[in-house]
Design an enzyme around this catalytic site. Sequence first.
Site, PDB file in Angstrom:
ATOM      1  N   THR A  83       0.841  -1.209   0.000  1.00  0.00           N
ATOM      2  CA  THR A  83       0.000   0.000   0.000  1.00  0.00           C
ATOM      3  C   THR A  83       0.871   1.252   0.000  1.00  0.00           C
ATOM      4  O   THR A  83       0.644   2.188  -0.778  1.00  0.00           O
ATOM      5  CB  THR A  83      -0.955  -0.006   1.213  1.00  0.00           C
ATOM      6  OG1 THR A  83      -1.797  -1.155   1.118  1.00  0.00           O
ATOM      7  CG2 THR A  83      -1.806   1.247   1.264  1.00  0.00           C
ATOM      8  N   ASN A 163      -5.720  -9.864  -7.241  1.00  0.00           N
ATOM      9  CA  ASN A 163      -5.771 -10.491  -5.916  1.00  0.00           C
ATOM     10  C   ASN A 163      -7.043 -11.278  -5.653  1.00  0.00           C
ATOM     11  O   ASN A 163      -7.081 -12.132  -4.785  1.00  0.00           O
ATOM     12  CB  ASN A 163      -5.605  -9.431  -4.824  1.00  0.00           C
ATOM     13  CG  ASN A 163      -6.477  -8.225  -5.038  1.00  0.00           C
ATOM     14  OD1 ASN A 163      -6.417  -7.576  -6.090  1.00  0.00           O
ATOM     15  ND2 ASN A 163      -7.309  -7.911  -4.069  1.00  0.00           N
ATOM     16  N   GLN A 192       0.738  -9.824  -5.821  1.00  0.00           N
ATOM     17  CA  GLN A 192       0.322 -11.238  -5.902  1.00  0.00           C
ATOM     18  C   GLN A 192       1.166 -12.003  -6.927  1.00  0.00           C
ATOM     19  O   GLN A 192       0.842 -13.146  -7.260  1.00  0.00           O
ATOM     20  CB  GLN A 192      -1.170 -11.344  -6.278  1.00  0.00           C
ATOM     21  CG  GLN A 192      -2.116 -10.711  -5.279  1.00  0.00           C
ATOM     22  CD  GLN A 192      -2.225 -11.496  -3.962  1.00  0.00           C
ATOM     23  OE1 GLN A 192      -1.771 -12.635  -3.838  1.00  0.00           O
ATOM     24  NE2 GLN A 192      -2.822 -10.873  -2.960  1.00  0.00           N
ATOM     25  N   SER A 210       4.544  -6.550  -1.149  1.00  0.00           N
ATOM     26  CA  SER A 210       4.569  -6.704   0.316  1.00  0.00           C
ATOM     27  C   SER A 210       5.274  -7.987   0.723  1.00  0.00           C
ATOM     28  O   SER A 210       5.146  -9.007   0.035  1.00  0.00           O
ATOM     29  CB  SER A 210       3.137  -6.856   0.848  1.00  0.00           C
ATOM     30  OG  SER A 210       2.540  -5.635   1.101  1.00  0.00           O
ATOM     31  N   GLY A 211       5.911  -7.966   1.887  1.00  0.00           N
ATOM     32  CA  GLY A 211       6.591  -9.168   2.382  1.00  0.00           C
ATOM     33  C   GLY A 211       5.653 -10.225   2.941  1.00  0.00           C
ATOM     34  O   GLY A 211       5.924 -11.427   2.850  1.00  0.00           O
ATOM     35  N   HIS A 212       4.527  -9.788   3.525  1.00  0.00           N
ATOM     36  CA  HIS A 212       3.679 -10.765   4.216  1.00  0.00           C
ATOM     37  C   HIS A 212       2.920 -11.691   3.269  1.00  0.00           C
ATOM     38  O   HIS A 212       2.330 -12.675   3.712  1.00  0.00           O
ATOM     39  CB  HIS A 212       2.706 -10.063   5.183  1.00  0.00           C
ATOM     40  CG  HIS A 212       1.609  -9.305   4.510  1.00  0.00           C
ATOM     41  ND1 HIS A 212       0.341  -9.815   4.382  1.00  0.00           N
ATOM     42  CD2 HIS A 212       1.590  -8.091   3.929  1.00  0.00           C
ATOM     43  CE1 HIS A 212      -0.405  -8.926   3.747  1.00  0.00           C
ATOM     44  NE2 HIS A 212       0.325  -7.878   3.470  1.00  0.00           N
ATOM     45  N   THR A 248      13.841   6.321  10.166  1.00  0.00           N
ATOM     46  CA  THR A 248      14.911   5.365  10.477  1.00  0.00           C
ATOM     47  C   THR A 248      14.568   3.998   9.907  1.00  0.00           C
ATOM     48  O   THR A 248      13.459   3.502  10.086  1.00  0.00           O
ATOM     49  CB  THR A 248      15.105   5.278  12.008  1.00  0.00           C
ATOM     50  OG1 THR A 248      15.430   6.582  12.476  1.00  0.00           O
ATOM     51  CG2 THR A 248      16.211   4.302  12.370  1.00  0.00           C
ATOM     52  N   CYS A 334      -9.482  -6.970   2.275  1.00  0.00           N
ATOM     53  CA  CYS A 334      -9.379  -5.518   2.362  1.00  0.00           C
ATOM     54  C   CYS A 334     -10.756  -4.854   2.386  1.00  0.00           C
ATOM     55  O   CYS A 334     -10.907  -3.735   2.795  1.00  0.00           O
ATOM     56  CB  CYS A 334      -8.596  -4.972   1.174  1.00  0.00           C
ATOM     57  SG  CYS A 334      -7.178  -5.961   0.789  1.00  0.00           S
TER      58      CYS A 334
HETATM   59  N1  PLP Z   1      -2.088  -4.997  -4.140  1.00  0.00           N
HETATM   60  C1  PLP Z   1      -2.570  -6.236  -4.184  1.00  0.00           C
HETATM   61  C2  PLP Z   1      -2.743  -6.908  -5.504  1.00  0.00           C
HETATM   62  C3  PLP Z   1      -2.908  -6.894  -2.995  1.00  0.00           C
HETATM   63  O1  PLP Z   1      -3.373  -8.151  -3.045  1.00  0.00           O
HETATM   64  C4  PLP Z   1      -2.748  -6.215  -1.768  1.00  0.00           C
HETATM   65  C5  PLP Z   1      -3.192  -6.846  -0.514  1.00  0.00           C
HETATM   66  O2  PLP Z   1      -4.083  -7.657  -0.485  1.00  0.00           O
HETATM   67  C6  PLP Z   1      -2.217  -4.928  -1.785  1.00  0.00           C
HETATM   68  C7  PLP Z   1      -1.904  -4.340  -2.987  1.00  0.00           C
HETATM   69  C8  PLP Z   1      -1.982  -4.168  -0.513  1.00  0.00           C
HETATM   70  O3  PLP Z   1      -1.010  -4.850   0.240  1.00  0.00           O
HETATM   71  P1  PLP Z   1      -0.744  -4.492   1.764  1.00  0.00           P
HETATM   72  O4  PLP Z   1      -2.057  -4.601   2.455  1.00  0.00           O
HETATM   73  O5  PLP Z   1       0.244  -5.513   2.194  1.00  0.00           O
HETATM   74  O6  PLP Z   1      -0.198  -3.120   1.800  1.00  0.00           O
END
Ligand code: PLP
Length: 388
Positions: A83, A163, A192, A210-212, A248, A334
Amino acid sequence: MRRKIQMPLKNRRIYLDNASTTKPYPELIELYKRISDDYFANPSSIHFEGQKAHDLLEKSRGVILDALHLEKEHEVIFTSGATESINLGIKGYCLQNKNRGKHIISSAIEHPAVKESIQQLVDCFDFEAIFLPVDKNGKVSLDDLKAAIREDTILVSIMAVNNEIGSINPIEDIAKLLKDYPKIVFHVDATQAIGKINLNYQDVDMISFSGHKIHGLHSSGALIKKKKITLLPINSGGGQENGFRSGTNDLPLAVTLAKAVKLEQDKIDENKRDLSAKSAYLLEYLNNHKDLYHLNSTGENPFIVNFSLKTKKASVVVEALSNRGIMVSSISACHSRKEAISDTVFELTKDVNLAHNTVRVSFDSNNTLEEVKILVEELDNIIKEIKQ
Ligand code: PLP
């Protein structure tokens, strides 16, 4: 309002919501702890410990670029996740370069981080935007894209993998097409796709992830961009991350992110092979029950299978599955705090009922075929048992 979901009645946990987030690898949690202990100094400090931390931070950037074969022209800006990367990439680029043009092209099924960033530029900074439709497979057409390009277009932002339904856009072809338009910067939301789909990002100007989503830790991510691209920083301050993202550095997060990217990029082919049989099992069941389910995914991406319930409420089915220890999602995590329809499925089907009752099953290489068989069995039971 979010409904309170009860503790699963069965003592099992089958996690099939990996597109929402993945479980961090234990070795990355260990790595985070070790780096926090051994490299706690501020990478911006000029003393020996600071220098040591700085060197590791730079090495981590190199690991990410190397894993994505982007060593020459690109650089890594560490962020708190996709994001933030998307906001920095889209708004930072457009606001910095608004004198070159004020037109943006994106697609109708982007993640809200992309759509809302662009919408803000339209609402507050006089930009104009077009969100291209997608075909029945959830893909942007090159002809539509070409037709939408204007003299004042400065940014194209198209996601690599959707996603919700897992559709894969022709990113390499889009990048090739845009080479004829040097004024346009191409941003790809690859959240994704990293670690899941083999893509050549060489001609992509900015990449967010994103890492997660790849077994890394939460609140880690990066914006990769071509070095020549200038951005208006969203976080102003001490000038870290080449001045593009002050604050930082969280070195342990950067190190674990680099390791997660490397681990998952190296396993793409193996994971894809492994997962294909598992998602095919679910697809076969759904295809054999077309009176009950409408398939929203094509099956080309084994990580995500999305379908709509024709006769039941998705929220009820997802809750019933959760009660039986099986975690899948409805619409997208989301959005799930509001009563919403899936924009993506609506865009494909133009059917509010189907768009309201979507179920997404998202796999990971750790899921077993046995787990998928249990999902299918329980789904079939639930569909027959519930009234709604
Ligand atoms: N973009 C896509 C395609 C995603 O699937 C997601 C999260 O589901 C995001 C952006 C946003 O990622 P984050 O919530 O890790 O910032």
